[in-house]
Design a protein around this motif. Sequence first.
Motif, PDB file in Angstrom:
ATOM      1  N   HIS A 178      15.996   6.829  -2.918  1.00 34.99           N
ATOM      2  CA  HIS A 178      15.551   8.087  -3.521  1.00 34.99           C
ATOM      3  C   HIS A 178      14.097   7.973  -3.952  1.00 34.99           C
ATOM      4  CE1 HIS A 178      15.685   6.741  -7.804  1.00 34.99           C
ATOM      5  NE2 HIS A 178      16.728   6.015  -7.426  1.00 34.99           N
ATOM      6  N   VAL A 179      13.417   9.120  -3.957  1.00 39.61           N
ATOM      7  CA  VAL A 179      11.995   9.138  -4.311  1.00 39.61           C
ATOM      8  C   VAL A 179      11.727   9.813  -5.654  1.00 39.61           C
ATOM      9  CG1 VAL A 179      11.161   8.981  -1.935  1.00 39.61           C
ATOM     10  CG2 VAL A 179      11.571  11.235  -2.939  1.00 39.61           C
ATOM     11  N   ASP A 180      12.753  10.346  -6.299  1.00 43.69           N
ATOM     12  CA  ASP A 180      12.551  10.909  -7.636  1.00 43.69           C
ATOM     13  C   ASP A 180      12.575   9.793  -8.669  1.00 43.69           C
ATOM     14  OD1 ASP A 180      15.399  10.645  -7.090  1.00 43.69           O
ATOM     15  OD2 ASP A 180      15.749  11.616  -9.017  1.00 43.69           O
ATOM     16  N   THR A 181      12.033  10.068  -9.834  1.00 46.27           N
ATOM     17  CA  THR A 181      12.018   9.086 -10.928  1.00 46.27           C
ATOM     18  C   THR A 181      12.417   9.770 -12.234  1.00 46.27           C
ATOM     19  OG1 THR A 181       9.737   9.434 -11.672  1.00 46.27           O
ATOM     20  CG2 THR A 181      10.063   7.935  -9.804  1.00 46.27           C
ATOM     21  N   VAL A 182      12.700   8.922 -13.216  1.00 51.49           N
ATOM     22  CA  VAL A 182      12.983   9.435 -14.563  1.00 51.49           C
ATOM     23  C   VAL A 182      11.663   9.676 -15.307  1.00 51.49           C
ATOM     24  CG1 VAL A 182      15.226   8.300 -14.689  1.00 51.49           C
ATOM     25  CG2 VAL A 182      13.177   7.101 -15.508  1.00 51.49           C
ATOM     26  N   PRO A 183      11.693  10.393 -16.447  1.00 47.81           N
ATOM     27  CA  PRO A 183      10.476  10.605 -17.240  1.00 47.81           C
ATOM     28  C   PRO A 183       9.893   9.292 -17.762  1.00 47.81           C
ATOM     29  CG  PRO A 183      12.158  12.195 -17.843  1.00 47.81           C
ATOM     30  CD  PRO A 183      12.827  11.194 -16.944  1.00 47.81           C
ATOM     31  N   LEU A 184       8.677   9.382 -18.278  1.00 47.51           N
ATOM     32  CA  LEU A 184       7.961   8.193 -18.740  1.00 47.51           C
ATOM     33  C   LEU A 184       8.499   7.643 -20.048  1.00 47.51           C
ATOM     34  CD1 LEU A 184       4.254   9.232 -18.016  1.00 47.51           C
ATOM     35  CD2 LEU A 184       5.872   8.041 -16.525  1.00 47.51           C
ATOM     36  N   GLY A 185       9.172   8.459 -20.836  1.00 47.63           N
ATOM     37  CA  GLY A 185       9.621   8.022 -22.154  1.00 47.63           C
ATOM     38  C   GLY A 185       8.560   8.307 -23.213  1.00 47.63           C
ATOM     39  N   ALA A 224       0.832  -1.205   0.000  1.00 48.88           N
ATOM     40  CA  ALA A 224       0.000   0.000   0.000  1.00 48.88           C
ATOM     41  C   ALA A 224       0.870   1.259   0.000  1.00 48.88           C
ATOM     42  CB  ALA A 224      -0.923  -0.012   1.221  1.00 48.88           C
ATOM     43  N   LEU A 225       1.966   1.209   0.731  1.00 48.23           N
ATOM     44  CA  LEU A 225       2.865   2.359   0.773  1.00 48.23           C
ATOM     45  C   LEU A 225       3.550   2.573  -0.581  1.00 48.23           C
ATOM     46  CD1 LEU A 225       3.989   4.592   2.509  1.00 48.23           C
ATOM     47  CD2 LEU A 225       5.709   3.002   3.390  1.00 48.23           C
ATOM     48  N   THR A 226       3.933   1.490  -1.232  1.00 46.07           N
ATOM     49  CA  THR A 226       4.511   1.594  -2.585  1.00 46.07           C
ATOM     50  C   THR A 226       3.525   2.257  -3.532  1.00 46.07           C
ATOM     51  OG1 THR A 226       5.862  -0.394  -2.271  1.00 46.07           O
ATOM     52  CG2 THR A 226       5.428   0.284  -4.538  1.00 46.07           C
ATOM     53  N   ARG A 227       2.279   1.831  -3.474  1.00 43.11           N
ATOM     54  CA  ARG A 227       1.264   2.393  -4.356  1.00 43.11           C
ATOM     55  C   ARG A 227       1.020   3.868  -4.048  1.00 43.11           C
ATOM     56  NH1 ARG A 227      -4.046  -0.817  -4.585  1.00 43.11           N
ATOM     57  NH2 ARG A 227      -4.181   0.291  -6.580  1.00 43.11           N
ATOM     58  N   ALA A 228       1.025   4.233  -2.760  1.00 41.95           N
ATOM     59  CA  ALA A 228       0.823   5.635  -2.386  1.00 41.95           C
ATOM     60  C   ALA A 228       1.985   6.506  -2.867  1.00 41.95           C
ATOM     61  CB  ALA A 228       0.663   5.744  -0.873  1.00 41.95           C
ATOM     62  N   LEU A 229       3.201   5.996  -2.778  1.00 37.80           N
ATOM     63  CA  LEU A 229       4.350   6.741  -3.278  1.00 37.80           C
ATOM     64  C   LEU A 229       4.311   6.865  -4.795  1.00 37.80           C
ATOM     65  CD1 LEU A 229       7.136   5.202  -1.021  1.00 37.80           C
ATOM     66  CD2 LEU A 229       6.429   7.603  -1.034  1.00 37.80           C
ATOM     67  N   THR A 230       3.898   5.801  -5.460  1.00 40.23           N
ATOM     68  CA  THR A 230       3.818   5.809  -6.922  1.00 40.23           C
ATOM     69  C   THR A 230       2.790   6.820  -7.417  1.00 40.23           C
ATOM     70  OG1 THR A 230       4.441   3.464  -6.952  1.00 40.23           O
ATOM     71  CG2 THR A 230       3.445   4.337  -8.953  1.00 40.23           C
ATOM     72  N   ALA A 231       1.761   7.048  -6.631  1.00 40.96           N
ATOM     73  CA  ALA A 231       0.705   7.986  -7.026  1.00 40.96           C
ATOM     74  C   ALA A 231       1.191   9.434  -7.062  1.00 40.96           C
ATOM     75  CB  ALA A 231      -0.477   7.866  -6.067  1.00 40.96           C
ATOM     76  N   VAL A 232       2.335   9.709  -6.441  1.00 39.53           N
ATOM     77  CA  VAL A 232       2.900  11.064  -6.464  1.00 39.53           C
ATOM     78  C   VAL A 232       3.886  11.143  -7.630  1.00 39.53           C
ATOM     79  CG1 VAL A 232       4.120  12.837  -5.159  1.00 39.53           C
ATOM     80  CG2 VAL A 232       2.681  11.179  -3.951  1.00 39.53           C
ATOM     81  N   ASP A 233       3.600  12.015  -8.573  1.00 41.19           N
ATOM     82  CA  ASP A 233       4.469  12.196  -9.732  1.00 41.19           C
ATOM     83  C   ASP A 233       5.737  12.926  -9.292  1.00 41.19           C
ATOM     84  OD1 ASP A 233       5.771  12.955 -12.046  1.00 41.19           O
ATOM     85  OD2 ASP A 233       4.044  13.967 -12.949  1.00 41.19           O
ATOM     86  N   THR A 234       6.858  12.201  -9.271  1.00 42.94           N
ATOM     87  CA  THR A 234       8.132  12.798  -8.865  1.00 42.94           C
ATOM     88  C   THR A 234       9.143  12.737 -10.011  1.00 42.94           C
ATOM     89  OG1 THR A 234       8.775  10.677  -7.862  1.00 42.94           O
ATOM     90  CG2 THR A 234       7.831  12.357  -6.396  1.00 42.94           C
ATOM     91  N   VAL A 235       8.668  12.941 -11.213  1.00 43.03           N
ATOM     92  CA  VAL A 235       9.552  12.969 -12.373  1.00 43.03           C
ATOM     93  C   VAL A 235      10.306  14.299 -12.369  1.00 43.03           C
ATOM     94  CG1 VAL A 235       9.740  12.877 -14.878  1.00 43.03           C
ATOM     95  CG2 VAL A 235       8.036  11.470 -13.712  1.00 43.03           C
ATOM     96  N   GLY A 236      11.411  14.331 -11.648  1.00 42.65           N
ATOM     97  CA  GLY A 236      12.242  15.523 -11.593  1.00 42.65           C
ATOM     98  C   GLY A 236      11.656  16.667 -10.789  1.00 42.65           C
TER      99      GLY A 236
END
Length: 366
Positions: free
Chosen positions: A69-76, A6-18
Amino acid sequence: MTDALALTRALTAVDTVGHAETAALEVVAPLLREAGFRLEVFEHEPGRGTLVAEWETGHDVPPLCLSGHVDTVPLGGAPWQRDPFAGETDGDRVYGRGVSDMKAGVAAIVTAAVAVARSRPRRSGLRLVLTAAEETGSQGARFVADRLGPSGPLVITEPTANVAFHGHKGALWLEAHASGVTAHGSMPHLGDNAVVKLAAAVTRLAEYRFGVEPHPVMGPPTLNVGTFAGGLNTNSVPDRAVATVDVRTVAGQDHAALLAELASVAGVEVRPLIDLPPVWTDPGDEWAASAAEIVRDVTGAGGEVATATYFTDASVLTPALGGVPTLICGPGQPEQAHVTDEWCSITRLAESVEILKRICAAWCGI
């Protein structure tokens, strides 16, 4: 009890692309605060925070440090079949941008830390460093590095499919410039061609031999010319050209000395874009050996010593913490990092929580 999925899903719901890492940290902060951690968020840019959470136990032994880290790369450019920010599940997989690299790893850290903090330690505490901007050169880790006190060993939960990695190569990314004099393309003798200059320079770099033995686990250092650009139009002599070079180093190489040597070989202006040293912990180190044994006990995997192909915040944090023993071990699949329809195994996520709980318990004396 904290639910890692559930925590993974909640973090994924936040767009942190840069951007917006602080918003993602707000997902985990209440859980850590309730568990007794002291929290500070340091923003190197507005909205781009790195969280330092301390579980202070009053013991003299420095805390074990867990980081992700909680940032991610762009979607492509390719279309996704799954919503990249929904954390959809299908069988043993949870999907979304950053689930493998590395929001599942962050969720495992927080879940394990909250569970351990319910106990009474006899030896030490915990420190969590959840960073921003790792994907673009570890800016978040750099921003907090000099704010961290004495530390015990470091675990980074980058994607390894729960294999214990004992380090990774360094990354020295370079930008090479050549200047010239512009002239009409029909009269090149009146100009000085920057593209020709730089082409010769990068050819010399591509042929460079490092003169060091391959590392027994990391292998040899490498150099790749990644980009090349110069000139504005066909009928002019170009007066400017630029190239980028990706150098991957192994334990024992000094980046400052290597940079000076490569600049001399190139014969043009060379400056660093990213300078992250290699990380290596001897498998014979007492803590590293015991932690790797815990990993093998949980996963049932073999004991082959391995390192990551990518760089991590350990390049900044390990030296900042005093050269502490460091392992990289997280639930994500390495080959899923940065891909379309990225996924992480839910089974690996549960394993990661158990691995971290055991490593923390052993260090803290629980």
